[in-house]
Scaffold this motif. Structure first.
Motif, PDB file in Angstrom:
ATOM      1  N   SER A  37      49.022  28.745  43.176  1.00 30.84           N
ATOM      2  CA  SER A  37      48.090  28.901  44.284  1.00 30.84           C
ATOM      3  C   SER A  37      46.661  28.895  43.765  1.00 30.84           C
ATOM      4  CB  SER A  37      48.355  30.212  45.027  1.00 30.84           C
ATOM      5  OG  SER A  37      47.372  30.444  46.014  1.00 30.84           O
ATOM      6  N   GLY A  38      45.881  27.946  44.210  1.00 27.00           N
ATOM      7  CA  GLY A  38      44.451  27.963  43.939  1.00 27.00           C
ATOM      8  C   GLY A  38      44.091  27.688  42.502  1.00 27.00           C
ATOM      9  N   GLN A  39      42.812  27.808  42.210  1.00 34.36           N
ATOM     10  CA  GLN A  39      42.304  27.601  40.869  1.00 34.36           C
ATOM     11  C   GLN A  39      42.565  28.822  39.995  1.00 34.36           C
ATOM     12  OE1 GLN A  39      40.935  24.666  39.739  1.00 34.36           O
ATOM     13  NE2 GLN A  39      41.691  23.959  41.731  1.00 34.36           N
ATOM     14  N   VAL A  40      42.479  28.608  38.702  1.00 33.60           N
ATOM     15  CA  VAL A  40      42.624  29.717  37.766  1.00 33.60           C
ATOM     16  C   VAL A  40      41.483  30.705  37.985  1.00 33.60           C
ATOM     17  CG1 VAL A  40      42.557  30.354  35.333  1.00 33.60           C
ATOM     18  CG2 VAL A  40      43.893  28.372  36.064  1.00 33.60           C
ATOM     19  N   PHE A  41      41.824  31.999  37.992  1.00 30.65           N
ATOM     20  CA  PHE A  41      40.852  33.071  38.200  1.00 30.65           C
ATOM     21  C   PHE A  41      40.521  33.706  36.848  1.00 30.65           C
ATOM     22  CE2 PHE A  41      40.450  37.755  38.702  1.00 30.65           C
ATOM     23  CZ  PHE A  41      39.244  37.789  39.392  1.00 30.65           C
ATOM     24  N   ALA A  42      39.253  33.829  36.530  1.00 32.44           N
ATOM     25  CA  ALA A  42      38.814  34.459  35.279  1.00 32.44           C
ATOM     26  C   ALA A  42      38.633  35.950  35.518  1.00 32.44           C
ATOM     27  CB  ALA A  42      37.513  33.841  34.794  1.00 32.44           C
ATOM     28  N   ALA A  43      39.534  36.763  34.945  1.00 29.74           N
ATOM     29  CA  ALA A  43      39.409  38.218  35.094  1.00 29.74           C
ATOM     30  C   ALA A  43      38.121  38.700  34.441  1.00 29.74           C
ATOM     31  CB  ALA A  43      40.607  38.916  34.467  1.00 29.74           C
ATOM     32  N   THR A  44      37.546  39.741  35.004  1.00 29.13           N
ATOM     33  CA  THR A  44      36.287  40.285  34.506  1.00 29.13           C
ATOM     34  C   THR A  44      36.431  41.788  34.284  1.00 29.13           C
ATOM     35  OG1 THR A  44      35.483  40.689  36.751  1.00 29.13           O
ATOM     36  CG2 THR A  44      34.917  38.576  35.750  1.00 29.13           C
ATOM     37  N   PRO A  45      35.679  42.347  33.321  1.00 29.48           N
ATOM     38  CA  PRO A  45      35.672  43.813  33.188  1.00 29.48           C
ATOM     39  C   PRO A  45      34.968  44.445  34.376  1.00 29.48           C
ATOM     40  CG  PRO A  45      34.043  42.825  31.738  1.00 29.48           C
ATOM     41  CD  PRO A  45      34.814  41.685  32.348  1.00 29.48           C
ATOM     42  N   TRP A  46      35.023  45.771  34.417  1.00 28.78           N
ATOM     43  CA  TRP A  46      34.476  46.542  35.532  1.00 28.78           C
ATOM     44  C   TRP A  46      33.563  47.614  34.943  1.00 28.78           C
ATOM     45  CZ3 TRP A  46      38.248  48.752  39.782  1.00 28.78           C
ATOM     46  CH2 TRP A  46      37.576  48.825  40.998  1.00 28.78           C
ATOM     47  N   ARG A  47      32.335  47.191  34.565  1.00 24.13           N
ATOM     48  CA  ARG A  47      31.439  48.051  33.805  1.00 24.13           C
ATOM     49  C   ARG A  47      32.125  48.541  32.543  1.00 24.13           C
ATOM     50  NH1 ARG A  47      26.953  50.237  36.423  1.00 24.13           N
ATOM     51  NH2 ARG A  47      26.397  51.021  34.361  1.00 24.13           N
ATOM     52  N   ARG A  89      37.621  35.904  50.339  1.00 27.81           N
ATOM     53  CA  ARG A  89      37.751  34.537  50.834  1.00 27.81           C
ATOM     54  C   ARG A  89      39.131  34.002  50.483  1.00 27.81           C
ATOM     55  NH1 ARG A  89      32.242  34.424  48.870  1.00 27.81           N
ATOM     56  NH2 ARG A  89      32.935  33.712  46.832  1.00 27.81           N
ATOM     57  N   ASP A  90      39.599  33.047  51.286  1.00 29.46           N
ATOM     58  CA  ASP A  90      40.887  32.421  51.012  1.00 29.46           C
ATOM     59  C   ASP A  90      40.786  31.502  49.803  1.00 29.46           C
ATOM     60  OD1 ASP A  90      42.914  33.206  52.918  1.00 29.46           O
ATOM     61  OD2 ASP A  90      41.574  32.383  54.430  1.00 29.46           O
ATOM     62  N   ALA A  91      41.864  31.445  49.051  1.00 28.66           N
ATOM     63  CA  ALA A  91      41.974  30.484  47.970  1.00 28.66           C
ATOM     64  C   ALA A  91      42.510  29.166  48.536  1.00 28.66           C
ATOM     65  CB  ALA A  91      42.867  31.028  46.866  1.00 28.66           C
ATOM     66  N   ALA A  92      43.379  28.472  47.810  1.00 26.92           N
ATOM     67  CA  ALA A  92      43.704  27.091  48.148  1.00 26.92           C
ATOM     68  C   ALA A  92      44.455  26.942  49.468  1.00 26.92           C
ATOM     69  CB  ALA A  92      44.523  26.475  47.013  1.00 26.92           C
ATOM     70  N   TYR A  93      45.345  27.851  49.782  1.00 29.37           N
ATOM     71  CA  TYR A  93      46.182  27.598  50.942  1.00 29.37           C
ATOM     72  C   TYR A  93      46.836  28.889  51.417  1.00 29.37           C
ATOM     73  CZ  TYR A  93      50.146  28.254  47.858  1.00 29.37           C
ATOM     74  OH  TYR A  93      51.052  28.805  46.991  1.00 29.37           O
ATOM     75  N   SER A 111      40.971  39.171  42.591  1.00 26.69           N
ATOM     76  CA  SER A 111      41.791  38.164  43.235  1.00 26.69           C
ATOM     77  C   SER A 111      43.162  38.764  43.484  1.00 26.69           C
ATOM     78  CB  SER A 111      41.907  36.913  42.352  1.00 26.69           C
ATOM     79  OG  SER A 111      42.611  35.871  43.008  1.00 26.69           O
ATOM     80  N   TRP A 112      43.793  38.385  44.604  1.00 29.96           N
ATOM     81  CA  TRP A 112      45.128  38.900  44.902  1.00 29.96           C
ATOM     82  C   TRP A 112      45.945  37.858  45.650  1.00 29.96           C
ATOM     83  CZ3 TRP A 112      47.056  39.682  49.917  1.00 29.96           C
ATOM     84  CH2 TRP A 112      46.112  39.715  50.963  1.00 29.96           C
ATOM     85  N   ILE A 113      47.242  37.963  45.489  1.00 34.08           N
ATOM     86  CA  ILE A 113      48.177  37.133  46.213  1.00 34.08           C
ATOM     87  C   ILE A 113      49.185  38.058  46.881  1.00 34.08           C
ATOM     88  CG2 ILE A 113      49.767  36.780  44.261  1.00 34.08           C
ATOM     89  CD1 ILE A 113      50.036  33.840  45.287  1.00 34.08           C
ATOM     90  N   ALA A 141      45.541  34.283  26.910  1.00 34.88           N
ATOM     91  CA  ALA A 141      44.914  35.071  25.852  1.00 34.88           C
ATOM     92  C   ALA A 141      43.427  35.290  26.090  1.00 34.88           C
ATOM     93  CB  ALA A 141      45.135  34.404  24.497  1.00 34.88           C
ATOM     94  N   ASP A 142      42.809  34.464  26.941  1.00 32.44           N
ATOM     95  CA  ASP A 142      41.391  34.660  27.253  1.00 32.44           C
ATOM     96  C   ASP A 142      41.192  35.180  28.678  1.00 32.44           C
ATOM     97  OD1 ASP A 142      42.099  32.369  28.565  1.00 32.44           O
ATOM     98  OD2 ASP A 142      40.440  31.145  27.816  1.00 32.44           O
ATOM     99  N   ALA A 143      42.209  35.841  29.216  1.00 32.78           N
ATOM    100  CA  ALA A 143      42.134  36.542  30.505  1.00 32.78           C
ATOM    101  C   ALA A 143      41.949  35.608  31.690  1.00 32.78           C
ATOM    102  CB  ALA A 143      41.037  37.615  30.487  1.00 32.78           C
ATOM    103  N   ARG A 144      42.446  34.388  31.594  1.00 35.22           N
ATOM    104  CA  ARG A 144      42.509  33.500  32.748  1.00 35.22           C
ATOM    105  C   ARG A 144      43.816  33.769  33.487  1.00 35.22           C
ATOM    106  NH1 ARG A 144      37.424  30.854  33.113  1.00 35.22           N
ATOM    107  NH2 ARG A 144      36.593  30.982  31.006  1.00 35.22           N
ATOM    108  N   CYS A 145      43.738  33.862  34.798  1.00 39.99           N
ATOM    109  CA  CYS A 145      44.881  34.292  35.594  1.00 39.99           C
ATOM    110  C   CYS A 145      45.284  33.192  36.570  1.00 39.99           C
ATOM    111  CB  CYS A 145      44.534  35.560  36.376  1.00 39.99           C
ATOM    112  SG  CYS A 145      44.013  36.939  35.329  1.00 39.99           S
ATOM    113  N   ARG A 146      46.544  32.762  36.473  1.00 41.62           N
ATOM    114  CA  ARG A 146      47.094  31.778  37.391  1.00 41.62           C
ATOM    115  C   ARG A 146      48.060  32.490  38.330  1.00 41.62           C
ATOM    116  NH1 ARG A 146      46.260  26.792  39.357  1.00 41.62           N
ATOM    117  NH2 ARG A 146      46.117  25.780  37.313  1.00 41.62           N
ATOM    118  N   PHE A 147      47.753  32.461  39.632  1.00 44.12           N
ATOM    119  CA  PHE A 147      48.588  33.111  40.633  1.00 44.12           C
ATOM    120  C   PHE A 147      49.605  32.120  41.188  1.00 44.12           C
ATOM    121  CE2 PHE A 147      44.938  35.822  40.411  1.00 44.12           C
ATOM    122  CZ  PHE A 147      45.393  37.087  40.737  1.00 44.12           C
ATOM    123  N   SER A 148      50.804  32.633  41.501  1.00 40.87           N
ATOM    124  CA  SER A 148      51.830  31.819  42.139  1.00 40.87           C
ATOM    125  C   SER A 148      52.756  32.730  42.921  1.00 40.87           C
ATOM    126  CB  SER A 148      52.612  31.000  41.108  1.00 40.87           C
ATOM    127  OG  SER A 148      53.239  31.846  40.162  1.00 40.87           O
TER     128      SER A 148
END
Length: 502
Positions: free
Chosen positions: A460-470, A420-424, A391-393, A441-448
């Motif tokens: 901006s948009g819903q909270v994004f859950a960061a994920t590992p990369w293998r 895909r576009d997030a909220a706006y 996810s990026w802003i 602390a549980d890797a949830r990311c709120r963008f603004s």
């Protein structure tokens, strides 16, 4: 401060190896396909660490790493000091065992030398014996070699450039009841014993083993020396034994923490009456412990960056081997990333020119200022969190006739071929924005973001859950990109300033 708390490195320092030279400790870790690779840290007390630099400028073969290969490249390096030189050996699971060496930890480091070619050769570690002989031990990756749970030993030339035999199995995990996925060996010599420290049982649920023998090639006897037990430190895994200047023994290892990757813990190390090591608190990880060496200056690997003279600090790496022109010269007002024309711009996981650093364990707030200077329709740049999902802003030049700049928030999941576009989206008439991501602390990311200097941040948009990369934790990223341009039309840039992690 008289005690420390684990983890001592609360970010993704996968497969750490540590040595002491005099009163200085040095650490390296897996860097996979990020460039520069083989990061190097320095400490005087095993708790407070700072960057020295990197030992690997480019990955070889260069053409294989022109694009992100996040599950390939540098796996589980071993750092050693011998005959006045620093040495690092690592396994590339697709190419073989490499080594580099240098007269000083800051370099210059030699070009990579392919010591043993082959598929599935991982986790190598050298040993220079007291009698002048040299050895190498390594593990196996089932995904490439079709075998695992074995440690193979070789006689090696003292210059580290040739193996002198075909190798033989020194520890067969299949012959040990209950042992599986034996890997990550580190070999040592002490008081007439050869020691191999190696984890087993998988990264997230396994344990740390120790093996000892009177001869390098065995036979070895084994013991579990560190396991989760009643603690919340799952799968204490793969690390390094180091002795401090006063003779105290310590062990650093990693713990898999989901999107935050493999964070590093420090365990005290004692010896029982039978001469076996006892790690942590009677074989369980400690959460807090007296400092190994009191009096050290508090510090941590850098995260913030003001990009002095338009350059970036050692905390940053590219997702692949870089090419010239990715960073453009400027007037010192920040980091100028070229808006590179690329068809991969819609998926940050495929874009080589993303500048990344480790996502530190939260809660943290990340901020950066951005100005988009590219007039091309569709040019864009932003602040990202990149893993199996991203996810990026940031800012994007409107592809329509108006050509204005707007603030956008985009994301892509595990199967998305396009972001895909997030909220706006909303106008950014000055072509500038302050970007923020708040990490829990549980890797949830709120963008603004805020689109003018005196504006408040708007979520901006819903909270994004960061994920590992293998094998890699999620990454914080800065990027700039644009659609392919007609002919020789020159490209523009995105300027980043004042990157902060608080």
């Amino acid at each position: 401060m008289t005690t420390y708390r684990n983890p001592v490195l609360p970010a993704d320092w996968s497969d750490p190896d540590v040595i002491r030279v005099g009163e200085d400790f040095y650490l390296t870790a897996s860097s996979f396909s990020r460039v520069p690779g083989l990061p190097l840290l320095h400490s005087r007390d095993l708790v407070n660490w700072s960057f020295v630099g990197h030992a690997l400028d480019r990955l070889e073969p260069a053409e294989d790493f022109a694009e992100p290969r996040h599950d390939r490249g540098v796996w589980a390096p071993a750092l050693r000091h011998h005959d006045g030189r620093f040495w690092i050996f690592w396994g590339d699971p697709d190419h073989g065992v490499y080594q580099v060496n240098a007269p000083d930890i800051r370099g210059p480091w030699t070009d990579p030398w392919l010591l043993k070619a082959g598929k599935g050769l991982i986790d190598p570690c050298p040993l220079w014996d007291e009698d002048g002989r040299a050895y190498l031990v390594h593990g196996w990756a089932f995904s490439r070699a079709g075998i695992k749970n074995l440690l193979t030993g070789h006689a090696m030339s003292p210059d580290g450039r040739e193996l002198l035999d075909a190798g033989r199995v020194v520890v067969d995990g299949d012959a040990l009841p209950g042992w599986f996925t034996l890997e990550g060996p580190k070999v040592y010599r002490r008081d007439g014993w050869y020691w191999i420290f190696a984890p087993a049982g998988s990264v997230e649920t396994g344990w740390q083993g120790a093996f000892r023998s009177r001869g390098f090639f065995g036979p070895y006897e084994e013991r579990v020396v560190l396991a989760q037990g009643d603690t919340d430190v799952n799968g204490p895994h793969q690390g390094a034994w180091v002795t401090d200047p006063g003779g105290g023994d310590w062990f650093l290892h990693f713990q898999q923490r989901g999107a935050f990757g493999r964070v590093v813990h420090l365990q005290p190390m004692a010896w029982d009456a039978d001469g076996w090591p006892v790690l942590g608190d009677r074989g369980q990880p400690v959460a807090e412990h007296p400092l190994p060496l009191p009096g050290g200056e508090p510090c941590a690997p850098a995260t913030d960056d003001d990009f002095p003279d338009g350059t970036f600090g050692p905390q940053w790496s590219w997702l692949a081997n870089p090419a010239s022109g990715w960073v453009l010269p400027g007037d010192g007002d920040g980091l100028r990333l070229a808006c590179r024309p690329t068809v991969a711009a819609a998926d940050l996981r495929r874009l080589s020119s993303v500048l990344v650093q480790r996502l530190p364990v939260g809660p943290r707030t990340v901020e950066v200022e951005l100005r988009l200077d590219d007039p091309a329709p569709g040019a864009k740049a932003g602040l990202a969190v990149v893993g199996d999902a991203f996810s990026w802003i940031g800012l994007e030049r409107d592809p329509g006739d108006g050509g204005g700049v707007r603030l956008v928030h985009r994301f892509g999941d595990l199967v998305a071929e396009r972001e895909r576009d997030a909220a706006y989206a909303r106008p950014a008439p000055e072509g500038r924005a302050r970007l923020r991501v708040e990490v829990t602390a549980d890797a949830r990311c709120r963008f603004s973001a805020a689109v003018s200097p005196d504006a408040e941040f708007r979520p901006s948009g819903q909270v994004f859950a960061a994920t590992p990369w293998r094998w890699v934790g999620a990454q914080l990223g800065l990027f700039a990109a644009a659609p392919p341009r007609p002919g020789e039309e020159p490209g523009g840039a995105a300027v980043f300033r004042g990157f902060r992690v608080t």
